[in-house]
Design an enzyme around this catalytic site. Sequence first.
Site, PDB file in Angstrom:
ATOM      1  N   ARG A   1       1.066 -15.069   3.466  1.00  0.00           N
ATOM      2  CA  ARG A   1       0.727 -14.193   2.342  1.00  0.00           C
ATOM      3  C   ARG A   1       0.111 -15.028   1.225  1.00  0.00           C
ATOM      4  NH1 ARG A   1       3.950  -9.324   2.798  1.00  0.00           N
ATOM      5  NH2 ARG A   1       5.571  -9.562   4.389  1.00  0.00           N
TER       6      ARG A   1
ATOM      7  N   ALA B   1       0.845  -1.192   0.000  1.00  0.00           N
ATOM      8  CA  ALA B   1       0.000   0.000   0.000  1.00  0.00           C
ATOM      9  C   ALA B   1       0.878   1.239   0.000  1.00  0.00           C
ATOM     10  CB  ALA B   1      -0.904  -0.010   1.230  1.00  0.00           C
TER      11      ALA B   1
END
Length: 431
Positions: free
Chosen positions: A208, A52
């Site tokens: 992940r 992000a």
Amino acid sequence: MTTNNTTKSFDVAVVGGGIAGLCLTIGLLKHKIPVTLYESAAAFGEIGAGVALGTNAVNAMESIGPDVKAGFERVATFNQWESKNNIWFDFRRGVGHGAHSGADKDAGMGELIHSVQTPRPSAYVHRARFLDELVKLVPDSIAKFGKRLSDIENLSDGNVKLKFHDGTEAVHSAAIGCDGIKSRTRQVVLGENDPAAKAVFSGKYAYRGLIPMDQAAELLGDELARNSQMYLGYHGHVLTFPVEKGKTMNVVAFASKPSWDDPSWVVSTTKDDLRNDFAGWSSHVQSIITLMQKTDIWALFNHLPAKTYVRDRIAIIGDAAHATTPHQGSGAGMAIEDAYVLAEILGGVSSADHLHAAFKAFEQVRIERTHRLVTTSHACGQLYDFELNGVEDNVDKIAEDLRTRMDWIWNEDLEKEVAHAKAIFEKTSKL
């Protein structure tokens, strides 16, 4: 102090070709500073999946150069609903109100705790895709590959000598370490016996995964799959957001552990371990878990505060200076800020004799802000995992904390920082 439009009389070695190193190199080239980028791998490349990048990071990119921001925008993904454009994350309960007691354990699962709004649309990129865009802005002649740093020596003439594991050496006016959380340059700057020379385990690890968006939407529904979500619970949290222009949902599932004894920071585990870590969580989280294919876990390390970012004509930026946990989504953004601020300071340097003063001016304006990120990010992980003292699982207090937690990161005036650093440099370079 004005920027000289002619090529500088000094040259700089950048150690490490990740996001920090490439952004810095692009910034130095803009100021006509001769630069050589040394990368330990055989080619540019990034590990990890989505990252992000907040308002502060985009502002820094724009200031480094419009081409950097344009490259970012080509690969950036935003929340897929227009109504969610300015939402960083929708924070939701990942466990029921009675998860620990067993009474009414499913009540409140998935309910919204707070939506954190961003000053400009929140963006997500795949690290490797963003890196590819940055590489396009660096001439081929600038980078040297297979150059893993072993040491840096300060020479009597003021220059620095870089020594590499392949037996080669290189001499430059200065060296800037952008070599990540396991930075060798950091050890040179601080001294190998400094407690802060190497990263420490943060108490968290992460699974992940990347899930095809169609599959995610089928299980979760469009709103939860196609827009950024964070599910909070006891000693863990799960976040999801869209990447690859909405074709894929990125997942990171965090869990807690008191210590990390394995020499490797990425280890294989089983789907059963993943399920056990999130047993009893909401149906949304369980659905996400079922779709995750890889079950490797990544230990999350961070740096203790460094007493300095500078030694003579050697400096460190980005993760080499202040590696942080990802809980505020700002590690990469701070590295891009570092690259912009340092390139601007060095753009006003006319002599190699003033490089140390320039590095110290950079340190003075950046060290407090970047150390603060490491501290507040660690606390943020505790907040998400119902572990923060005085808050725990009180969702009203969590919402209150989240309302202002990111403001100091996103609303930074980088131009003011640069002006402050330049003023410091002007004063100290004349002493």
